[in-house]
Design an enzyme around this catalytic site. Structure first.
Site, PDB file in Angstrom:
ATOM      1  N   GLU A  87      58.373  11.870 101.718  1.00 12.89           N
ATOM      2  CA  GLU A  87      56.925  12.054 101.664  1.00 12.89           C
ATOM      3  C   GLU A  87      55.864  12.412 101.155  1.00 12.89           C
ATOM      4  OE1 GLU A  87      57.302  12.667 106.137  1.00 12.89           O
ATOM      5  OE2 GLU A  87      54.662  12.827 106.333  1.00 12.89           O
ATOM      6  N   GLU A  91      52.434  17.542 114.699  1.00  9.33           N
ATOM      7  CA  GLU A  91      52.645  15.845 114.529  1.00  9.33           C
ATOM      8  C   GLU A  91      54.207  16.081 115.244  1.00  9.33           C
ATOM      9  OE1 GLU A  91      51.630  15.944 110.526  1.00  9.33           O
ATOM     10  OE2 GLU A  91      49.569  15.429 110.340  1.00  9.33           O
ATOM     11  N   LYS A 125      47.989  26.178 105.353  1.00 13.94           N
ATOM     12  CA  LYS A 125      47.438  25.111 104.707  1.00 13.94           C
ATOM     13  C   LYS A 125      45.645  26.427 104.303  1.00 13.94           C
ATOM     14  CE  LYS A 125      48.802  20.679 105.593  1.00 13.94           C
ATOM     15  NZ  LYS A 125      49.247  19.246 105.765  1.00 13.94           N
ATOM     16  N   ASP A 156      42.550  19.027 106.602  1.00 15.16           N
ATOM     17  CA  ASP A 156      44.395  18.524 105.429  1.00 15.16           C
ATOM     18  C   ASP A 156      44.885  18.332 104.289  1.00 15.16           C
ATOM     19  OD1 ASP A 156      47.272  17.890 105.714  1.00 15.16           O
ATOM     20  OD2 ASP A 156      47.028  16.232 106.784  1.00 15.16           O
ATOM     21  N   GLU A 159      49.180  27.934 101.314  1.00 14.87           N
ATOM     22  CA  GLU A 159      49.615  26.622 100.865  1.00 14.87           C
ATOM     23  C   GLU A 159      48.604  25.810 100.254  1.00 14.87           C
ATOM     24  OE1 GLU A 159      52.541  24.697 103.675  1.00 14.87           O
ATOM     25  OE2 GLU A 159      51.435  22.613 103.312  1.00 14.87           O
ATOM     26  N   GLU A 174      48.313  14.183  97.888  1.00 10.98           N
ATOM     27  CA  GLU A 174      48.157  12.941  99.008  1.00 10.98           C
ATOM     28  C   GLU A 174      46.763  12.123  98.741  1.00 10.98           C
ATOM     29  OE1 GLU A 174      49.457  14.084 102.194  1.00 10.98           O
ATOM     30  OE2 GLU A 174      48.843  12.537 103.522  1.00 10.98           O
TER      31      GLU A 174
HETATM   32  C1  GCV Z   1      55.194  16.201 105.624  1.00 13.44           C
HETATM   33  C2  GCV Z   1      49.609  15.669 106.413  1.00 13.44           C
HETATM   34  C3  GCV Z   1      50.548  14.203 105.779  1.00 13.44           C
HETATM   35  C4  GCV Z   1      51.883  14.273 106.613  1.00 13.44           C
HETATM   36  C5  GCV Z   1      52.850  16.088 106.255  1.00 13.44           C
HETATM   37  C6  GCV Z   1      52.051  16.786 106.955  1.00 13.44           C
HETATM   38  C7  GCV Z   1      52.139  18.195 106.594  1.00 13.44           C
HETATM   39  O1  GCV Z   1      49.561  15.761 107.657  1.00 13.44           O
HETATM   40  O2  GCV Z   1      49.792  13.403 105.993  1.00 13.44           O
HETATM   41  O3  GCV Z   1      52.232  13.961 105.849  1.00 13.44           O
HETATM   42  O4  GCV Z   1      54.242  16.051 106.723  1.00 13.44           O
HETATM   43  O5  GCV Z   1      50.317  17.125 106.376  1.00 13.44           O
HETATM   44  O6  GCV Z   1      51.642  18.867 106.203  1.00 13.44           O
HETATM   45  O7  GCV Z   1      52.786  18.999 108.018  1.00 13.44           O
END
Ligand code: GCV
Length: 645
Positions: A132, A258, A332, A337, A359, A365
């Site tokens: 991912e 999520e 995070k 994000d 984190e 990404e």
């Molecule tokens: C693993 C973002 C990313 C997701 C990720 C999420 C997370 O939303 O797009 O792919 O999922 O962060 O950190 O859990």
């Protein structure tokens, strides 16, 4: 040339026993076989790697002392990890390690945990694929639904990580799907095999688990963290894990986020959930890393009172003091994000009685997906040097006693990271985790010298690499979303411009551009109140349009296009100018790289050159879409009359 040459041409004495000392012995032996030196048992030596009993020097398990006197270089450690890190230090220092004299230097990692989280799926996910948000080929760990047989490569990865200072890896995605859930129980043997390949380099293995495991694996009717049967199930599962992997590090958990299950389903708090797992892990010395990335991803875009940026603080600040000692809140670095520009998360520093880890996202990404050069060292350094309580308080790096974590940017790509220059992010992460106050530019120079050793003899190569990498984060920021507003990416895969891509979506990531202005009002006076989540000096700074730093203005405020920034430019002119500059800088970096062709190994040069073509193409697309969007919305022409479509 090879970074191990200075070591491999010397006589080295290694004292001590244990598996990591054996790794060190094998490393030095192999370097000597290549370069002509020798591992000696006694007699004269140039280098002593010494594991001593006791810890009179206060080196801890991973620290080491480094000195040179009387023609001998000495690394002293009181733990095996220290010998290993001392060896890599000698490699890093190179020939200088064997010159002159050196007073004793003590090196100790600031954070006990320095972890890479892999978002690797065991089975290829229909939407997210094998990894991912992975941009470096397939997974190093998993293929065809099983652990890969190629443990030599996993071992080589462990070596690479140890050389950067990393000591922990989580081997599967935090989004835990069906096949991955089973790694905890009947498939733990596969995890044990990976742990066995990483262990010789001092890397502990961690696992992402699903909170619903007692239901989906154990057949229980509930996963309620206060239910005795559930607690018993976890205790037994953890027991099985430690039978297979005695030095297992612990769990990483994404809960109520999520779509992942969590304690909210049972009316329990996140402290209840984390502590249940912490209790199961405690007898074995394991830790639960509980992610603070909890927010409503089914928001109504019409509702301006809900602010995703607030969510982590709102959920977790009230729980301060409630987490077990072996529970770490993994936060995070920004409130949203992993955007190219965000403020530092207000959670970092808001829970003084909770251990937390920061984190960051090495996998790019939102920062060019390893097709664009974007060295993130300066961004991470800003986060780690941030002082949540103002100038007199401690830095985030000092406060993060739960460690530093990066989402991995590595896969089975021959260059490890897809874009060869993205290796600089991996290295910088490891070194910042070791020393959060280190100068990232110094770290980058280390990486350049180690990865392209001819850079130490060719100033043109070193200067070229610096020119390409140093400013690359700001260049990327210049041609993408402006002034901290974030997102504006293509939905789903998140690559390339999509100014309104997330504007009318449920994800909570809006810029609110209309014909008059843009930005999110997060002030306490008239907005969502997010700015008030910070301690006073920051809350006051961000609250006011007048004092808010330009680069975060649209994160905190909704302003007219004609608003004059602290830089003296209007918002819209800043948008136009920086888009043009960003493209010019990307073109210039491509030109500099092309000029290094005679100094870089052809395959590596070609790979980077090919990525630069894509970066420049994409940067122009960003420039043109963002500029056209704001010209059309605002009707305000570019004062320099450049082409905007
Ligand atoms: C693993 C973002 C990313 C997701 C990720 C999420 C997370 O939303 O797009 O792919 O999922 O962060 O950190 O859990």
């Amino acid at each position: 040339m090879d970074a191990f040459r200075p070591l491999g041409t010397r006589r080295t004495l290694i004292r001590g026993t244990g598996p990591l000392v054996e790794t060190v012995r094998a490393e030095v032996t192999s370097a000597c076989e290549r370069f002509g030196g020798e591992v000696v048992r006694d007699g004269p030596y140039d280098l002593l790697l010494d594991l001593v009993a006791g810890d009179d020097l206060g080196l801890g398990a991973e620290g080491f002392a480094f000195a040179r006197a009387g023609g001998t270089t000495t690394v002293t450690a009181s733990g095996q990890h220290g010998v290993l890190y001392g060896l890599f230090h000698v490699v890093r220092v190179g020939e200088d390690a064997f010159r002159g004299t050196r007073a004793r230097e003590v090196h100790r990692p600031a954070a006990a945990l320095r972890m890479l989280d892999h978002w690797d799926n065991v089975a290829v996910h229909p939407v997210m694929g094998q990894v991912e948000r992975g941009y470096a080929g397939g997974s190093l760990f998993w293929r065809d639904g099983r652990a890969r047989g190629d443990f030599a490569q996993v071992r080589a990865y462990g070596r690479l990580l140890a050389a950067c200072g990393v000591n922990a890896v989580s081997v599967n995605n935090v989004n835990v799907h069906e096949a991955e859930a089973r790694l905890l129980t009947d498939r733990i043997g596969e995890v044990a095999d990976l742990a066995g390949a990483l262990r010789p380099y001092g890397i502990r293995t961690h696992l992402s688990v699903t909170f619903a495991a007692p239901v989906v694996l154990g057949g229980l009717s509930t996963a309620d963290p206060l239910d005795e049967a559930v607690r018993g199930w976890w205790a037994e599962a953890v027991h099985g894990v430690y039978e297979a992997i005695p030095d297992f590090g612990g769990f990483v958990v994404k809960a109520d986020s999520e779509g992942q299950p969590g304690p909210f389903t049972y009316g329990r708090s996140h402290a209840d959930g984390a502590n249940m797992l912490a209790t199961a892990l405690a007898p074995f010395g394991g830790t639960v890393h509980w992610r603070a990335f909890v927010y409503d991803h089914r928001q109504d875009w019409r509702d301006r009172s809900t602010d995703r940026a607030r969510a982590a603080y709102d959920h977790f600040a009230p729980l301060d003091g409630e987490f077990a000692d072996n529970a770490v809140l993994q936060v995070k670095h920004g409130p949203m994000d992993f955007q190219v520009r965000e403020p530092v998360s207000p959670v970092l520093g808001a829970l003084p009685r909770t251990r937390f880890a920061v984190e960051v996202q090495a996998t790019q990404e939102y920062t060019g997906q390893q097709r664009h050069v974007c060295w993130l060292g300066p961004m991470w350094s800003e986060v780690l040097r941030f002082r949540p309580d103002g100038e007199q308080g401690a830095t985030v790096g000092e406060l993060a006693q739960g460690g530093l974590v990066a989402v991995s940017n590595v896969g089975d790509d021959p260059f490890w990271t897809g874009h060869p220059l993205a290796q600089a992010n991996l290295y910088t992460f490891g070194r910042l985790a070791w020393r959060p106050d280190a100068d990232p530019h110094h770290i980058l120079d280390e990486w350049i010298a180690l990865t392209l050793p001819s850079a130490s003899t060719s100033e043109r190569l070193a200067a070229g690499l610096r020119a390409v990498l140093h400013g690359s984060w700001r260049t990327y920021e210049k041609y993408t979303a402006p002034l901290g507003v974030g997102f504006m990416v293509q939905p789903g895969h998140h690559y390339g411009p999509g100014v309104d891509g997330y504007e009318y979506s449920p994800w909570g990531t809006y810029h609110f551009a209309d014909r008059d202005g843009i930005g999110v009002d997060r002030s306490a006076a008239t907005g969502t109140g997010y700015a008030a989540q910070y301690a006073k000096p920051w809350a006051e700074l961000y609250e006011s349009v007048a004092s808010c730093p330009d680069e975060l203005l649209l994160f905190f405020h909704h302003v007219p296009y004609g608003h004059v920034l602290r830089s003296g430019k209007t918002v819209v002119q800043h948008i136009y100018d920086t888009r043009f500059e960003g493209v010019e800088e990307a073109e210039e970096a491509r030109r500099v790289w092309a000029g290094l062709a005679d100094l870089v190994e052809p395959a590596r040069h070609a790979r980077v050159a090919e990525r630069f073509e894509e970066q420049v193409r994409c940067a122009r697309e960003w420039r043109d879409q963002v500029n056209s969007y704001f010209l059309r919305k605002s009707g305000i022409p570019d004062e320099r009359g450049r082409t905007i479509h």
